[in-house]
Design an enzyme around this catalytic site. Structure first.
Site, PDB file in Angstrom:
ATOM      1  N   ASP A 205       0.826  -1.223   0.000  1.00 30.41           N
ATOM      2  CA  ASP A 205       0.000   0.000   0.000  1.00 30.41           C
ATOM      3  C   ASP A 205       0.853   1.264   0.000  1.00 30.41           C
ATOM      4  O   ASP A 205       0.508   2.249  -0.652  1.00 30.41           O
ATOM      5  CB  ASP A 205      -0.901   0.045   1.249  1.00 30.41           C
ATOM      6  CG  ASP A 205      -2.002  -0.989   1.189  1.00 30.41           C
ATOM      7  OD1 ASP A 205      -2.228  -1.556   0.105  1.00 30.41           O
ATOM      8  OD2 ASP A 205      -2.639  -1.236   2.236  1.00 30.41           O
TER       9      ASP A 205
HETATM   10  P1  NAP Z   1       0.902  -4.058   3.110  1.00 27.10           P
HETATM   11  O1  NAP Z   1       0.188  -3.096   2.229  1.00 27.10           O
HETATM   12  O2  NAP Z   1       0.137  -4.731   4.183  1.00 27.10           O
HETATM   13  O3  NAP Z   1       1.574  -5.162   2.152  1.00 27.10           O
HETATM   14  C1  NAP Z   1       2.391  -6.142   2.689  1.00 27.10           C
HETATM   15  C2  NAP Z   1       2.859  -7.030   1.552  1.00 27.10           C
HETATM   16  O4  NAP Z   1       3.852  -7.878   2.089  1.00 27.10           O
HETATM   17  C3  NAP Z   1       1.769  -7.895   0.982  1.00 27.10           C
HETATM   18  O5  NAP Z   1       1.393  -7.438  -0.296  1.00 27.10           O
HETATM   19  C4  NAP Z   1       2.375  -9.312   0.958  1.00 27.10           C
HETATM   20  O6  NAP Z   1       2.278  -9.839  -0.364  1.00 27.10           O
HETATM   21  C5  NAP Z   1       3.825  -9.093   1.359  1.00 27.10           C
HETATM   22  N1  NAP Z   1       4.336 -10.130   2.263  1.00 27.10           N
HETATM   23  C6  NAP Z   1       3.718 -10.682   3.325  1.00 27.10           C
HETATM   24  N2  NAP Z   1       4.497 -11.603   3.900  1.00 27.10           N
HETATM   25  C7  NAP Z   1       5.651 -11.619   3.197  1.00 27.10           C
HETATM   26  C8  NAP Z   1       6.857 -12.356   3.295  1.00 27.10           C
HETATM   27  N3  NAP Z   1       7.055 -13.296   4.248  1.00 27.10           N
HETATM   28  N4  NAP Z   1       7.834 -12.112   2.405  1.00 27.10           N
HETATM   29  C9  NAP Z   1       7.664 -11.192   1.419  1.00 27.10           C
HETATM   30  N5  NAP Z   1       6.540 -10.471   1.275  1.00 27.10           N
HETATM   31  C10 NAP Z   1       5.545 -10.679   2.153  1.00 27.10           C
HETATM   32  O7  NAP Z   1       2.174  -3.383   3.796  1.00 27.10           O
HETATM   33  P2  NAP Z   1       2.677  -1.865   3.798  1.00 27.10           P
HETATM   34  O8  NAP Z   1       3.015  -1.435   2.408  1.00 27.10           O
HETATM   35  O9  NAP Z   1       3.713  -1.818   4.871  1.00 27.10           O
HETATM   36  O10 NAP Z   1       1.418  -1.010   4.221  1.00 27.10           O
HETATM   37  C11 NAP Z   1       0.918  -1.027   5.532  1.00 27.10           C
HETATM   38  C12 NAP Z   1      -0.594  -1.065   5.472  1.00 27.10           C
HETATM   39  O11 NAP Z   1      -1.111  -1.414   6.769  1.00 27.10           O
HETATM   40  C13 NAP Z   1      -1.171   0.289   5.102  1.00 27.10           C
HETATM   41  O12 NAP Z   1      -2.361   0.135   4.382  1.00 27.10           O
HETATM   42  C14 NAP Z   1      -1.419   0.888   6.491  1.00 27.10           C
HETATM   43  O13 NAP Z   1      -2.345   1.934   6.471  1.00 27.10           O
HETATM   44  C15 NAP Z   1      -1.944  -0.344   7.220  1.00 27.10           C
HETATM   45  N6  NAP Z   1      -1.832  -0.266   8.690  1.00 27.10           N
HETATM   46  C16 NAP Z   1      -0.748   0.344   9.226  1.00 27.10           C
HETATM   47  C17 NAP Z   1      -0.663   0.471  10.599  1.00 27.10           C
HETATM   48  C18 NAP Z   1       0.502   1.238  11.196  1.00 27.10           C
HETATM   49  O14 NAP Z   1       0.336   1.805  12.277  1.00 27.10           O
HETATM   50  N7  NAP Z   1       1.646   1.244  10.549  1.00 27.10           N
HETATM   51  C19 NAP Z   1      -1.661  -0.081  11.430  1.00 27.10           C
HETATM   52  C20 NAP Z   1      -2.733  -0.743  10.843  1.00 27.10           C
HETATM   53  C21 NAP Z   1      -2.805  -0.838   9.449  1.00 27.10           C
HETATM   54  P3  NAP Z   1       2.287 -11.424  -0.597  1.00 27.10           P
HETATM   55  O15 NAP Z   1       1.141 -11.963   0.200  1.00 27.10           O
HETATM   56  O16 NAP Z   1       2.130 -11.586  -2.055  1.00 27.10           O
HETATM   57  O17 NAP Z   1       3.601 -11.924  -0.080  1.00 27.10           O
END
Ligand code: NAP
Length: 479
Positions: free
Chosen positions: A403
């Site tokens: 994201d």
């Molecule tokens: P993300 O959008 O959740 O994407 C994580 C990606 O990691 C997934 O597409 C997944 O794809 C891949 N993944 C998972 N396990 C893996 C592994 N073992 N090895 C390699 N890849 C792996 O992560 P982000 O870009 O960090 O974004 C964070 C999101 O969480 C945002 O939408 C944010 O708003 C939300 N959020 C953040 C918080 C905060 O406080 N930081 C709290 C709650 C929600 P595959 O499944 O294809 O591997």
């Protein structure tokens, strides 16, 4: 010196330690000491409270202490780093529940004693005491069920997508009104039967409202709601402090409440959204409809890359930026990330780490992991500082981020994440994306970045993929 004065002096010392501890948490170098100092403050506050002559029964306190300590030690040893966000949500929720129970217990005491005897023993003012009890129950209840819902989303027991129903905002608005009206009736009605009814209305509304307020929030807005719930747990504790006239609880609750508000504002800015729009909009909903309506068809193909080819690209790179995301936390790849960074530096490249404020699942998630792996703090670059440098980067390595690097946020007006600032990984000359497959990010939407001409997919668990690339560097050195 009376015991009461001595206790209050200790409370002042504890409050000072909390404030210094919090201040030190603001810098990575002093954060560990800040934590210890705050913990010492809390220990002093707990010991002083146990000496308070209002404590009449130590048996239940001892039982709570033993059970709580056992659960705490168990969690500290067993809960994985990737589950910390869920843990934080649970802790917020139980903080809210504890405050709610304090308010409820105090109301039970008033009912058992009657106002006359209660005031003769505990002093105070009936309206003030009733108002703070109602606030404690209202805020504590909202925090409890809201945090439980957030926990279920973070633990992926429930989908991260928003859940919407017709008239949802109206229902939430009506519930807020009912909760406030119930609180007023509870505080001002002189009739014990009416007050009792009002109390249980406030209690029920609080528990339902926590649930319905968090329901429509999904995807990228979850960080905002988590910091808001954290703040509410502090405010509930503060109100509980007024209920039982405990100064240190008032101070500690205020500190948690206000620091939570500051964090919430930071998170809102990071998402380029206002708190009102977060609480009302249902971010991430209607994705398919929105894309279909705009005719925005994502084109291109995923181009896999082997670790050997990734090595060839990296070996020639002079400017490299790592963009970590939640997947790095899942695969616990932070140590191998640092190892690869060192190999790249030995090879003459300049290495940076781009940190998005909401990457991962809790505020500061990436900073914590990279600090644990001893990545030099100077190499960590905030989103606003790294973005202008992106076109000069030879390679951007996206490690389990999705994201936070989704270009739709910057240019697709129909996208539900439109307006959320991202790290502009797509502007680097080559983008190597490490992920296991075609999994979407937390908000559940497609990512155009992976299909762009300059993107290559290094499939597999991030840690294993990085180890394979490092092995190539090692064999080069050995040759
Ligand atoms: P993300 O959008 O959740 O994407 C994580 C990606 O990691 C997934 O597409 C997944 O794809 C891949 N993944 C998972 N396990 C893996 C592994 N073992 N090895 C390699 N890849 C792996 O992560 P982000 O870009 O960090 O974004 C964070 C999101 O969480 C945002 O939408 C944010 O708003 C939300 N959020 C953040 C918080 C905060 O406080 N930081 C709290 C709650 C929600 P595959 O499944 O294809 O591997």
């Amino acid at each position: 010196m009376s015991r009461e004065i001595a206790i209050n002096l200790v409370y002042i010392v504890a409050a000072i330690l909390f404030i210094f501890g919090l201040k030190m948490l603001g810098r990575q170098a002093s954060a560990r000491r800040g934590n210890t100092i705050s913990a010492i403050g809390m220990l002093l506050a707990v010991v002083a409270t146990l000496l308070d002559h209002h404590v009449v029964n130590y048996t239940w306190i001892t039982v709570g202490l033993v059970v709580g300590t056992a659960i705490g030690v168990f969690c500290a040893r067993v809960v994985k780093m990737t589950s910390m966000p869920e843990m934080v949500a649970l802790l917020n929720g139980f903080g809210g529940l504890a405050s709610l129970l304090v308010g409820w217990a105090e109301y039970g005491k008033i009912r058992a004693y009657g106002w006359e005897r209660y005031l003769s023993e505990f002093a105070g003012n009936p309206v003030f005491t009733s108002v703070v009890i109602a606030l404690t129950v209202l805020i504590g209840g909202i925090t409890f069920t809201g945090s439980m819902y957030a926990f279920a989303k973070l633990a992926e027991w429930l989908s991260g997508k928003p859940r919407l129903f017709r008239g949802q905002q109206l229902v939430n608005f009506a519930l807020c009104g009912l909760g406030l009206a119930g609180s007023v009736v509870f505080a001002l009605s002189g009739d014990p039967a009416v007050a009792q009814l009002a109390f249980f209305v406030v209690l029920a509304v609080a528990l339902i409202l926590g649930w319905t307020l968090v329901m429509p929030i999904g995807g990228g807005d979850m960080p905002v709601v988590i910091s808001l719930l954290n703040s509410l747990s502090g405010l509930a504790a503060c109100a509980a402090g007024f209920v039982i006239a405990n100064n240190v609880l008032v101070v500690a609750g205020c500190l948690v409440g206000t620091s939570g508000v500051i964090l919430t504002v930071i998170m809102c800015k990071a998402m380029n959204r206002s708190l009102v729009s977060v609480l009302s909009s249902g971010f991430g909903s209607g994705v398919v409809a929105a894309s279909a309506a705009s005719g925005d068809v994502i084109q291109g193909e995923l181009k896999p890359l082997s670790p050997e080819d990734a090595f060839a690209v990296l070996e020639a790179a002079r400017q490299v930026v790592f963009i970590p995301g939640y997947g790095m936390a899942v695969s616990q790849a932070q140590h191998v990330v640092r190892e690869l960074a060192e190999k790249l530096e030995e090879n003459g490249a300049e290495v940076r780490f781009a940190i998005h404020p909401v990457a991962g699942r809790m505020p500061g998630h990436m900073n914590v992991l990279l600090a644990e792996a001893n990545v030099p703090y100077e190499q960590l670059v905030e989103m606003d500082a790294i973005n202008p440098m992106m076109p000069t980067m030879d390679v951007a390595i996206v490690i389990g981020a999705n994201d936070v690097v989704n270009p739709a946020a910057a240019r697709d007006k129909s996208s539900p994440i439109y307006g959320m600032p991202i790290i502009r990984a797509h502007e680097a000359r080559t983008v190597i994306c490490l992920k296991r497959g075609k999994g979407a990010g937390f908000s559940g939407i497609e990512n155009h970045l992976f299909l762009m001409p300059n993107s290559r997919m290094l499939y597999g668990d991030a840690k294993a993929s990085l180890q394979a690339v490092i092995a190539e560097f090692k064999s080069l050195n050995a040759a």
